[in-house]
Design an enzyme around this catalytic site. Structure first.
Site, PDB file in Angstrom:
ATOM      1  CG  HIS A 145      -1.659  -1.232   1.375  1.00  0.00           C
ATOM      2  ND1 HIS A 145      -3.115  -1.328   1.179  1.00  0.00           N
ATOM      3  CD2 HIS A 145      -1.376  -2.455   1.927  1.00  0.00           C
ATOM      4  CE1 HIS A 145      -3.410  -2.587   1.176  1.00  0.00           C
ATOM      5  NE2 HIS A 145      -2.549  -3.293   1.867  1.00  0.00           N
ATOM      6  CG  PHE A 146       4.071   1.887  -2.315  1.00  0.00           C
ATOM      7  CD1 PHE A 146       4.346   1.400  -1.208  1.00  0.00           C
ATOM      8  CD2 PHE A 146       4.675   1.475  -3.395  1.00  0.00           C
ATOM      9  CE1 PHE A 146       5.456   0.564  -0.961  1.00  0.00           C
ATOM     10  CE2 PHE A 146       5.875   0.443  -3.239  1.00  0.00           C
ATOM     11  CZ  PHE A 146       6.176  -0.018  -1.843  1.00  0.00           C
ATOM     12  NE  ARG A 147      -0.729   3.708   3.608  1.00  0.00           N
ATOM     13  CZ  ARG A 147      -1.654   2.829   3.828  1.00  0.00           C
ATOM     14  NH1 ARG A 147      -2.485   2.587   3.506  1.00  0.00           N
ATOM     15  NH2 ARG A 147      -1.633   2.141   5.088  1.00  0.00           N
TER      16      ARG A 147
ATOM     17  CG  ASN B 144      -5.934   0.241   0.607  1.00  0.00           C
ATOM     18  OD1 ASN B 144      -5.142   0.096  -0.026  1.00  0.00           O
ATOM     19  ND2 ASN B 144      -6.105   0.153   1.920  1.00  0.00           N
TER      20      ASN B 144
ATOM     21  CG  ASP C 293      -1.074  -5.996   4.198  1.00  0.00           C
ATOM     22  OD1 ASP C 293      -1.248  -5.166   3.571  1.00  0.00           O
ATOM     23  OD2 ASP C 293      -1.663  -6.463   5.024  1.00  0.00           O
TER      24      ASP C 293
ATOM     25  CG  HIS D 191      -1.089   3.901   9.049  1.00  0.00           C
ATOM     26  ND1 HIS D 191      -1.990   4.148   8.308  1.00  0.00           N
ATOM     27  CD2 HIS D 191      -1.267   2.482   9.001  1.00  0.00           C
ATOM     28  CE1 HIS D 191      -2.907   3.262   7.937  1.00  0.00           C
ATOM     29  NE2 HIS D 191      -2.120   2.156   8.422  1.00  0.00           N
TER      30      HIS D 191
HETATM   31  O1  DOR Z   1      -3.597  -3.493   8.623  1.00  0.00           O
HETATM   32  C1  DOR Z   1      -3.762  -3.366   7.407  1.00  0.00           C
HETATM   33  N1  DOR Z   1      -3.542  -2.211   6.856  1.00  0.00           N
HETATM   34  N2  DOR Z   1      -4.363  -4.224   6.601  1.00  0.00           N
HETATM   35  C2  DOR Z   1      -4.879  -3.773   5.341  1.00  0.00           C
HETATM   36  O2  DOR Z   1      -5.138  -4.827   4.716  1.00  0.00           O
HETATM   37  C3  DOR Z   1      -4.756  -2.465   4.872  1.00  0.00           C
HETATM   38  C4  DOR Z   1      -3.768  -2.064   5.458  1.00  0.00           C
HETATM   39  C5  DOR Z   1      -3.675  -0.293   5.327  1.00  0.00           C
HETATM   40  O3  DOR Z   1      -3.743  -0.017   4.181  1.00  0.00           O
HETATM   41  O4  DOR Z   1      -3.275   0.519   5.991  1.00  0.00           O
END
Ligand code: DOR
Length: 440
Positions: free
Chosen positions: A60-62, A92, A298, A302
């Protein structure tokens, strides 16, 4: 530009071999040409191992939308440092990647910013079936069968049936049962401590959702990849998974367990949650006997500020791409697995699961995405040395032996012993889904 990497011990499809590797125009031109082969540049890699670049099929590179946590430049640099030469990124972001236009925007953005190769999943909603049917240039469809970071969620049976019945791209999913998670959260009044996170997102939540998704895949004869398996129960469901189902384990579920909340707090707050030491042992066993084929991170950064909010306001997710390979090389040194197995789980298997052309192996004609590793190098992971924009690691203070030292993307050296060539650009990975996936 012709590059000769000589004298490395290479992990070839046939196993370990001392070989010279000749690279021309971004591709592997020769495996074990004479050391006298004409080259513009020669690297003497005696004493080191050369492996295909790691393919991380879940990051997830935001970008777009949450770039204070990570962006495609910093995320891809963290990849280069960690020996990851191709990443597949989840939908996402903000906005979510749920249309073909947004998918193409991300691909354009990555082409201009990413120092390693890339691909992007298209996210499912209850009503975007036309986009899921039309999407090309993607590894596949991502469904959040349980909600996590962001607002993507498809958990009504009719919508899931339709996606499995009426689309052809491979499907992957976040499997935690929403009804179970909500009932647990209500029972525990939303949760007060981090240990409650693993009680809310409990074993049953993971098992129910994974069972439901595998059932959909088998009934619809649709290729399906289970992301981040976290429980012993799910590994049992994978026993008869051929030919439609493949699965993935993540380092945090292999290396942490619920007892670590006391020490690490929200740094290991993840979805699916961290489980017990027995679950971790079951994941290892499933990797070793082939029920789980892929290791991916994964990577979900944050900021530490966000993570330091009291539970349940603290967000779920941790960064990992720059340490995943080293974590596994350390296990090779401990004798828990072999280097060939690590290359299978992290390079070849993800290329096969997602039909990625020209990647995952050191073989003639394959892309020159290569990583030199020093199995004897010992170093300690430090928050302040992390390249991810979030600048921390749940493995802060952990000392590992076995590290990537040099990373080539398409024959260009992007990372060498702490230094980056930020001018290197990765390329869009090419997915040929007519190949039929891992089991063909
Ligand atoms: O803990 C998680 N954070 N699990 C995920 O599948 C999504 C991810 C996120 O995008 O922060």
């Amino acid at each position: 530009m012709r590059l000769l990497i000589k004298n490395a011990t290479c992990v070839l499809p046939s196993g370990l071999a001392a070989a010279n590797i000749l690279v021309d125009d971004g591709k592997i031109l020769g495996v074990d040409p004479p050391v006298s082969a004409r080259a513009d540049e020669v690297i003497d890699a005696a004493g080191k191992h050369l492996i295909p670049g790691v393919i991380d099929d879940q990051v997830h590179f935001r970008e777009p939308g949450l770039t204070h946590k990570e962006d495609l430049r910093t995320g891809s640099m963290a990849c280069a440092k960690g020996g990851v030469t191709t990443f597949l990124e989840m939908p996402n972001t903000k906005p979510a990647t749920i249309t073909c236009d947004r998918l193409h925007e991300k691909l354009d953005l990555a082409a201009s910013k990413s120092v390693v190769n890339f691909g992007f999943y298209v996210g499912a909603t209850s009503d975007n079936i036309e986009d899921l049917q039309a999407a090309k240039r993607t590894p596949g469809i991502k469904i959040f069968i349980g909600s996590s970071t962001g607002d993507l969620l498809v958990d009504e049976q009719a919508a899931l049936e339709r996606i499995f019945a009426e689309t052809t791209l491979p499907i992957t999913a976040h499997c935690e049962d929403e009804t179970t998670v909500r009932a647990n959260a209500e029972r525990l009044a939303g949760g007060k401590t981090l240990a409650d996170h693993s009680r809310i997102r409990d074993h049953a939540a993971a098992e129910i959702a994974t069972k439901r998704a595998i059932d959909l895949a088998v009934r619809h004869k649709h290729r399906f990849h289970v992301l981040h398996v976290s429980t012993a129960q799910e590994t049992e469901l994978l026993r008869d998974a051929r030919p439609f189902v493949t699965a993935e384990a993540c380092p945090h579920h292999l290396f942490f367990n619920v007892k670590d909340y006391g020490r690490l707090g929200s740094r290991i707050q993840m979805n699916p949650s961290i489980k017990t030491a027995e679950d971790g042992a079951a994941l290892w066993q499933a990797l070793l006997d082939g029920r789980i084929q892929v290791i991916a991170t994964d990577h979900a950064p944050h900021t530490l500020d966000e993570k330091s909010k009291p539970y349940p306001q603290s967000p779920s997710g941790l960064p990992a791409v720059e340490n995943s390979l080293a974590l596994m090389l350390n296990e090779v040194n401990l004798g828990r697995c072999t280097l060939e197995q690590v290359v299978h789980w992290m390079c070849d298997a993800p290329a096969r699961v997602w039909d990625i052309v020209g990647k995952g192996r050191i073989a003639e004609g394959y892309d020159a995405d290569l990583v030199l590793i020093d199995l004897a190098k010992t170093a300690t992971i430090r928050d302040e040395e992390q390249v991810t924009k979030s600048r921390w690691s749940p493995w802060d203070g952990v000392t590992l032996t076995g590290w990537p030292t040099h990373t080539w993307v398409g024959g260009r050296l992007v990372y060498a012993e702490g230094r980056f060539d930020e001018a290197v650009r990765g390329r869009e990975a090419f997915f040929d889904h007519s190949r039929g996936g891992y089991w063909t």
